[in-house]
Write an enzyme that holds these catalytic residues in place. Structure first.
Site, short mmCIF file in Angstrom:
data_model
loop_
_atom_site.label_atom_id
_atom_site.label_comp_id
_atom_site.label_asym_id
_atom_site.label_seq_id
_atom_site.Cartn_x
_atom_site.Cartn_y
_atom_site.Cartn_z
N ASP A 139 0.89 -1.15 0.00
CA ASP A 139 0.00 0.00 0.00
C ASP A 139 0.94 1.21 0.00
O ASP A 139 1.98 1.19 0.62
CB ASP A 139 -0.86 -0.07 1.26
CG ASP A 139 -1.97 0.96 1.23
OD1 ASP A 139 -2.04 1.71 0.24
OD2 ASP A 139 -2.75 1.00 2.19
N CYS B 74 -15.13 -22.13 19.72
CA CYS B 74 -14.27 -22.16 18.55
C CYS B 74 -13.38 -23.39 18.67
O CYS B 74 -12.96 -23.76 19.75
CB CYS B 74 -13.43 -20.88 18.50
SG CYS B 74 -12.12 -20.91 17.28
N CYS C 243 -10.43 -23.75 17.11
CA CYS C 243 -9.04 -23.50 16.71
C CYS C 243 -8.10 -23.98 17.81
O CYS C 243 -8.50 -24.11 18.96
CB CYS C 243 -8.84 -22.03 16.34
SG CYS C 243 -8.39 -20.95 17.71
N CYS D 187 -8.18 -21.92 21.13
CA CYS D 187 -9.36 -21.97 22.00
C CYS D 187 -9.61 -23.36 22.58
O CYS D 187 -10.17 -23.49 23.67
CB CYS D 187 -10.59 -21.51 21.22
SG CYS D 187 -10.42 -19.84 20.62
ZN LIG Z 1 -10.34 -19.86 18.37
#
Ligand SMILES: [Zn+2]
Length: 514
Positions: A86, A275, A277, A280
């Site tokens: 950018d 979650c 993932c 978590c």
């Molecule tokens: Zn998570």
């Protein structure tokens, strides 16, 4: 070839963008990386499948200067895949001014071997008076022309140059700048900078901005600046954005905001971590909150990246299955402002171009907005052009058996009314001549029929129009309408002027009784 499209649905595209440092698949979320002080380890992005990253050329210039020219941006941030830079336009928005000339920044982006480069632009943000926004647009166009003049003489790396489209909610400015940048020869366009819009969830304005741009430039790849919210991604992809960047994962983390499929929540307001993932799965909310500051931010940022990854993959899967309309519709239920934007889809005729003519799966019609999905608009046009020589017509509710001509009801009707034009009707796609009732999606849809008759004529304008057109095209001296609840609502609110019009209430043995 810069951009290759493999699959599409609505205006969403699964494609491939080629850069000097390799190719990457779109739609792609391109995480924002600080060139020097990276908060999340760069290898983590790769591990999660983010194939390209974006960093700020202006900050790189300020903090690394000649070192970056000498080593190249890939060594500076330790990433060997495609890197987008950018120009620093966003810094203009934040701090009001910037020192270097557009050609100086462009030369720098070229020197540090950026793969996807943006000229110095002047973001219009949101809420500017028309004349001010117009000045910004003109300045960005002028910078972009200067940049292109410079690049044409020394782009030996074949970097991708991206034309920055400004104008914000002033849609004619968006259209004009998109058109001019396209004509100048930019390979790719980028729509800036909706950050402020998105902070206030003004999804409808964003949708209109993207559609305005697309009305001018359809096929070139399109980047959306500053879009890193789980609700923005499906909307932006469906409307035709191929890449989008954001620092949201880390900015939200610093603000204790925990992303999930439908938005964000404050970490300390959560009772559960719903979650799967790796972050978590090993922690409770309490344990997460009690982490030492730096570790908590790092873990929260990583969790947020997992959510963004999941969102992009879900959108891609929806494109592959031809279910992007359904997917955006589901997401729209997460926030009234997103629903507002979804309801604008009926204005965006270009969504038909990317929607396959045939899909493997039946499509679902559930709510009034669904009558506007591209598959429905497309088949209504086919039905509208149907002509018959028969002087009599009978209309019958669409059957559960598809196509209509293979149903038990059709066989009974055709033996009893052999000189009649026999048609089925479906609230979402209109009047279906039996002869062509196997065309997609006439025989490939599932509808929720209960309580459709709330206010049939008002809620199903496409049906009323299809109904009126069909009956007015040919001269019928005998019209029989077998009316279910939905059709009764329609016939009572439509002006039908036929000498011999019979409206018969639908029942299971209605055919025997006519
Ligand atoms: Zn998570």
């Amino acid at each position: 070839l810069l951009f290759e499209v493999r699959y599409s649905d609505l205006a969403g595209r699964i494609g491939k963008i080629t850069t000097p440092s390799g190719t990457f698949e779109t739609p792609a979320f391109i995480p924002v990386i600080h060139p020097v002080s990276q908060s999340v380890d760069i290898n983590f992005f790769k591990k999660l499948g983010f194939e390209a990253v974006i960093t700020n050329a202006y900050i790189t210039l300020k903090q690394c200067g000649d070192l970056a020219r000498e080593k190249g941006i890939h060594k500076i941030i330790n990433f060997d895949g495609p890197i987008m830079t950018d120009s620093g336009g966003y810094q203009v928005l934040e701090y009001g001014s910037i020192e270097p000339e557009p050609s100086y920044i462009a030369q720098f982006e070229n020197d540090i071997k950026s793969d996807i480069c943006v000229p110095l632009d002047k973001p219009t943000g949101y809420g500017l008076r028309y004349d001010v926004a117009e000045r910004y647009v003109n300045e960005t166009i002028k910078n972009s022309q200067e940049t292109l003049n410079l690049i044409k003489s020394n782009n030996d790396r074949n970097s991708v140059w991206v034309g920055p489209v400004q104008g914000a909610e002033h849609l004619d400015l968006v259209k004009r700048s998109a058109g001019q940048l396209d004509e100048m020869g930019y390979d790719m366009l980028a729509l800036g900078s909706p950050v402020q819009l998105l902070e206030s969830y003004e999804f409808a304005i964003l949708a209109d901005m993207i559609a305005a741009l697309k009305s001018k430039v359809m096929s070139k790849p399109l980047h959306l600046f500053g879009a890193g919210h789980p609700l923005t991604i499906p909307l932006a992809v469906a409307l035709g954005c191929d890449t989008f960047d954001s620092a949201s994962y880390i900015l939200y983390a610093r603000d204790n905001r925990y992303m999930h499929a439908n938005g964000t929540s404050r970490l300390d307001k959560l009772s559960y971590l719903a979650c799967q993932c790796p972050i978590c799965i090993n922690m409770t909310v309490k344990e997460f909150i009690q982490l030492e500051y730096k570790e908590r931010i790092d873990k929260l940022a990583k969790h947020n990246l997992y959510v963004l990854r999941g969102e992009v993959l879900s959108v891609k899967q929806a494109i592959m299955e031809g279910r992007l309309w359904e997917y955006v519709g589901q997401k729209a239920r997460a926030h009234p402002k997103l629903m507002e934007a979804f309801k604008l889809f009926l204005n965006y005729k270009y969504l038909e171009d990317g929607t396959p003519v045939f899909k493997k799966k039946a499509i679902f019609f559930m709510e009034t907005i669904d009558q506007y999905r591209p598959e429905a608009s497309r088949i209504r046009k086919i039905f509208d052009s149907f002509r018959t020589n028969k002087k009599k017509i009978i209309l019958f509710p669409d059957t559960q058996v598809s196509p209509f001509y293979s149903s038990h009801e059709y066989h009974k009707l055709s033996s009893k009314f052999s000189d009649y034009q026999i048609c089925a009707y479906n609230p979402f796609i209109g009047i279906i001549p039996a002869e062509i009732s196997d065309i997609y999606p006439a025989a490939h849809n599932l509808i929720s029929k209960r309580k459709l008759n709330v206010n049939s004529a008002k809620d199903y304008p496409t049906f009323v129009s299809s109904f009126e057109k069909f009956l007015s095209h040919s001269y019928f001296d005998d019209v029989i309408v077998v009316a279910d609840e939905f059709m009764q609502g329609i016939v009572h609110q439509t002006n039908l002027e036929f000498k011999n019009l019979r409206i018969i209430e639908y029942s299971d043995d209605v055919i025997e009784q006519i």
